[in-house]
Design a protein around this motif. Structure first.
Motif, PDB file in Angstrom:
ATOM      1  N   UNK A 231      37.295  65.100  16.852  1.00  0.00           N
ATOM      2  CA  UNK A 231      37.661  65.331  18.243  1.00  0.00           C
ATOM      3  C   UNK A 231      37.900  64.075  19.050  1.00  0.00           C
ATOM      4  N   UNK A 232      38.258  62.991  18.368  1.00  0.00           N
ATOM      5  CA  UNK A 232      38.552  61.719  19.046  1.00  0.00           C
ATOM      6  C   UNK A 232      37.377  61.249  19.911  1.00  0.00           C
ATOM      7  N   UNK A 233      36.218  61.177  19.285  1.00  0.00           N
ATOM      8  CA  UNK A 233      35.020  60.695  19.998  1.00  0.00           C
ATOM      9  C   UNK A 233      35.257  59.284  20.532  1.00  0.00           C
ATOM     10  N   UNK A 234      34.704  59.015  21.686  1.00  0.00           N
ATOM     11  CA  UNK A 234      34.866  57.705  22.314  1.00  0.00           C
ATOM     12  C   UNK A 234      33.558  56.927  22.150  1.00  0.00           C
ATOM     13  N   UNK A 235      33.650  55.806  21.440  1.00  0.00           N
ATOM     14  CA  UNK A 235      32.464  55.058  21.055  1.00  0.00           C
ATOM     15  C   UNK A 235      32.144  53.965  22.078  1.00  0.00           C
ATOM     16  N   UNK A 236      30.977  53.328  21.979  1.00  0.00           N
ATOM     17  CA  UNK A 236      30.589  52.297  22.959  1.00  0.00           C
ATOM     18  C   UNK A 236      31.614  51.181  23.147  1.00  0.00           C
ATOM     19  N   UNK A 237      32.289  50.748  22.065  1.00  0.00           N
ATOM     20  CA  UNK A 237      33.294  49.687  22.216  1.00  0.00           C
ATOM     21  C   UNK A 237      34.452  50.152  23.092  1.00  0.00           C
ATOM     22  N   UNK A 238      34.774  51.429  23.015  1.00  0.00           N
ATOM     23  CA  UNK A 238      35.809  52.001  23.887  1.00  0.00           C
ATOM     24  C   UNK A 238      35.389  51.846  25.345  1.00  0.00           C
ATOM     25  N   UNK A 239      34.119  52.158  25.626  1.00  0.00           N
ATOM     26  CA  UNK A 239      33.673  52.123  27.024  1.00  0.00           C
ATOM     27  C   UNK A 239      33.584  50.698  27.559  1.00  0.00           C
ATOM     28  N   UNK A 240      33.225  49.745  26.692  1.00  0.00           N
ATOM     29  CA  UNK A 240      33.232  48.341  27.119  1.00  0.00           C
ATOM     30  C   UNK A 240      34.656  47.904  27.458  1.00  0.00           C
ATOM     31  N   UNK A 241      35.597  48.257  26.589  1.00  0.00           N
ATOM     32  CA  UNK A 241      36.996  47.894  26.842  1.00  0.00           C
ATOM     33  C   UNK A 241      37.504  48.550  28.114  1.00  0.00           C
ATOM     34  N   UNK A 242      37.107  49.799  28.327  1.00  0.00           N
ATOM     35  CA  UNK A 242      37.506  50.515  29.547  1.00  0.00           C
ATOM     36  C   UNK A 242      36.934  49.824  30.782  1.00  0.00           C
ATOM     37  N   UNK A 243      35.704  49.374  30.689  1.00  0.00           N
ATOM     38  CA  UNK A 243      35.099  48.660  31.812  1.00  0.00           C
ATOM     39  C   UNK A 243      35.937  47.440  32.189  1.00  0.00           C
TER      40      UNK A 243
END
Length: 485
Positions: free
Chosen positions: A368-380
């Motif tokens: 389901x295209x989980x969003x991992x911690x590295x995704x959230x850091x990049x988003x920040x």
């Protein structure tokens, strides 16, 4: 060094998502919509797609080929998200018949101090239309692919690169076992592509050529492979960036790759990325590089892992909050060391490894295209540091705490991203803010699982200071501009 506006934080888009090697069944319309939403939410900046050898746009069969279709679908994902996209001609083998390349007699073989207007740089067989024509033909075909992409309306492809990791271990594009000759060969490929693009009209801008539409970013250099990064940077600067009579500039930017081990030590975190970036800044200053520098690949990986990038405590590295924090630390420092664009390896994982292991800050379709911690850091970073902003200084508060500062080009807004590389959280008085100013605040990793948390507005005092609570191995970002998180 010239201060260039930042082009943002993005990632590697891989075409295997649209091939049977990566996905046994095509994505459903709902899956594609879900992935688009995840990528759009990231707001990726500088990103990258590898272009495989053999693609052709000059025939109907070439345009129908599965790999070509996969390339277009991948570019469409980046286009939809508004990414700043680089296309890298991957390489994947010799640029001409290997026997003929090995047999070439290079003029001035041992000469190193190029450019020299009185010495011949290339064998006539490589420049004569009746000689070894495959290198120029490959670049003409690449130019045709680039024009077809523009013809399809994709205007987010803004730069191109030839050859992934040209100085990587085992890479020898000239087939002469001499990397100084490979440098000359590399330059010639760019000059072939430059000529080919200048002969093609830009389908999107009347009166403009394809070369006008694209920046040339050269290098994709590792620190030390078959030769060192610095030796290559010197050659690229003197022979490709600096224009001279009869040889116009064919370099608009440089690119490097940076990887490190998740543990400590000389090859680990934070020693290796910090050393690499400090050396890069020093080299760029000493050479007088004027063109911007991009990080076309970066990430955390274990060299000895059987399946890359490896695992930390049984958790895939790209799913680990610890590795995600290290990506953030790298972003915060690299932007202050002269780099302007950051493409993490890689954006999404596929159900089939397809040669890319378990890399991906977005999970595969089956999950389901989980969003991992590295995704959230990049988003920040992508939300707090919009494209066009400038790096505005790095403060090292302690060995474990840094503050990376950014400002809008016109000075209207500012952001400060504070990172704590320590197990205990801590309170910190952030200084150097605007006086009596409201700041939007978002924290990363308050929960220990790499999540983002929007916090109440925080007002600085009359001295331009405000106190924040830094999570353990966490980040707090402040901005005068609403980041939209």
């Amino acid at each position: 060094m010239t201060l260039h506006p930042l082009v943002g934080f993005g990632a590697q888009f891989n075409t295997n998502l649209f091939t049977t090697a990566g996905e046994p069944r095509p994505l459903t319309a709902q899956q594609l919509a879900d992935l688009e939403a995840a990528i759009d939410n990231l707001q990726p900046g500088f990103s990258r797609v590898l272009v495989r050898r053999g693609l052709r746009a000059d025939t109907a069969a070439g345009r129908r080929a599965p790999e070509f279709v996969a390339l277009l679908k991948t570019i469409e994902l980046a286009q939809h998200a508004g990414a700043e996209l680089n296309l890298t001609y991957w390489g994947q083998g010799p640029y001409a018949d290997e026997r003929r390349l090995r047999a070439l007699r290079w003029p001035n073989r041992s000469f190193r101090d190029w450019p020299d207007p009185n010495r011949r740089k290339w064998p006539p067989e490589l420049t004569d239309p009746r000689g070894i024509t495959q290198p120029s033909v490959l670049m003409e075909r690449f130019a045709g692919v680039l024009q077809e992409i523009r013809r399809r309306g994709f205007d987010r492809v803004t730069s191109v690169t030839i050859q992934n990791e040209v100085n990587g271990a085992g890479v020898d594009i000239a087939k002469q076992r001499d990397q100084y000759l490979s440098m000359r060969f590399y330059e010639l490929l760019y000059r072939f592509l430059d000529t080919a693009l200048r002969e093609l009209d830009d389908p999107l801008v009347p009166g403009q050529t394809m070369r006008d539409a694209l920046r040339f970013v050269a290098g994709d250099l590792v620190e030390r492979g078959n030769s060192t990064q610095d030796v290559w940077l010197r050659y690229l600067h003197r022979n490709m960036e600096v224009a001279r009579p009869q040889f116009p500039s064919v370099l608009d930017g440089y690119s490097i790759h940076v990887y490190w081990e998740p543990t400590g030590g000389a090859q680990g975190f934070p020693a290796k990325p910090e050393r690499r970036l400090a050396n890069l800044e020093r080299t760029a200053r000493s050479l007088g590089l004027a063109a911007p520098i991009y990080v076309a690949e970066y990430g955390v990986r274990q060299v000895r892992a059987r399946i890359k990038p490896g695992r930390i405590g049984g958790i895939r590295i790209d799913e680990s909050p610890l590795a995600a924090f290290q990506h953030g630390w790298f972003n915060a420092i690299a932007a202050q060391r002269g780099c302007i664009g950051f493409s993490k390896w890689v954006l999404y994982r596929t159900d089939g490894a397809a040669g890319f292991g378990e890399w991906g800050m977005i999970g595969p379709p089956a999950g389901g295209f989980a969003r991992f911690p590295a995704y959230r850091v990049t988003r920040l970073f992508s939300h707090f540091v919009p494209r066009g902003w400038l790096a505005n200084g790095l403060s090292r508060i302690s060995t474990a705490v840094i503050a990376s500062r950014f400002a809008a080009a016109d000075g209207s807004d500012q952001s400060v991203i504070v990172l704590n590389n320590a197990t205990p959280g801590r309170r910190l008085k952030v200084q150097g803010l605007r006086e009596n100013q409201d700041y939007f605040v978002v924290a990363w990793n308050r929960d220990g699982h790499g999540s983002l948390a929007s916090l109440p507005l925080l007002q600085s005092d009359a001295t331009g200071a405000a106190t924040v609570q830094l999570p353990a191995h966490g980040i707090v970002a402040l901005s005068t501009r609403n980041p939209g998180i």
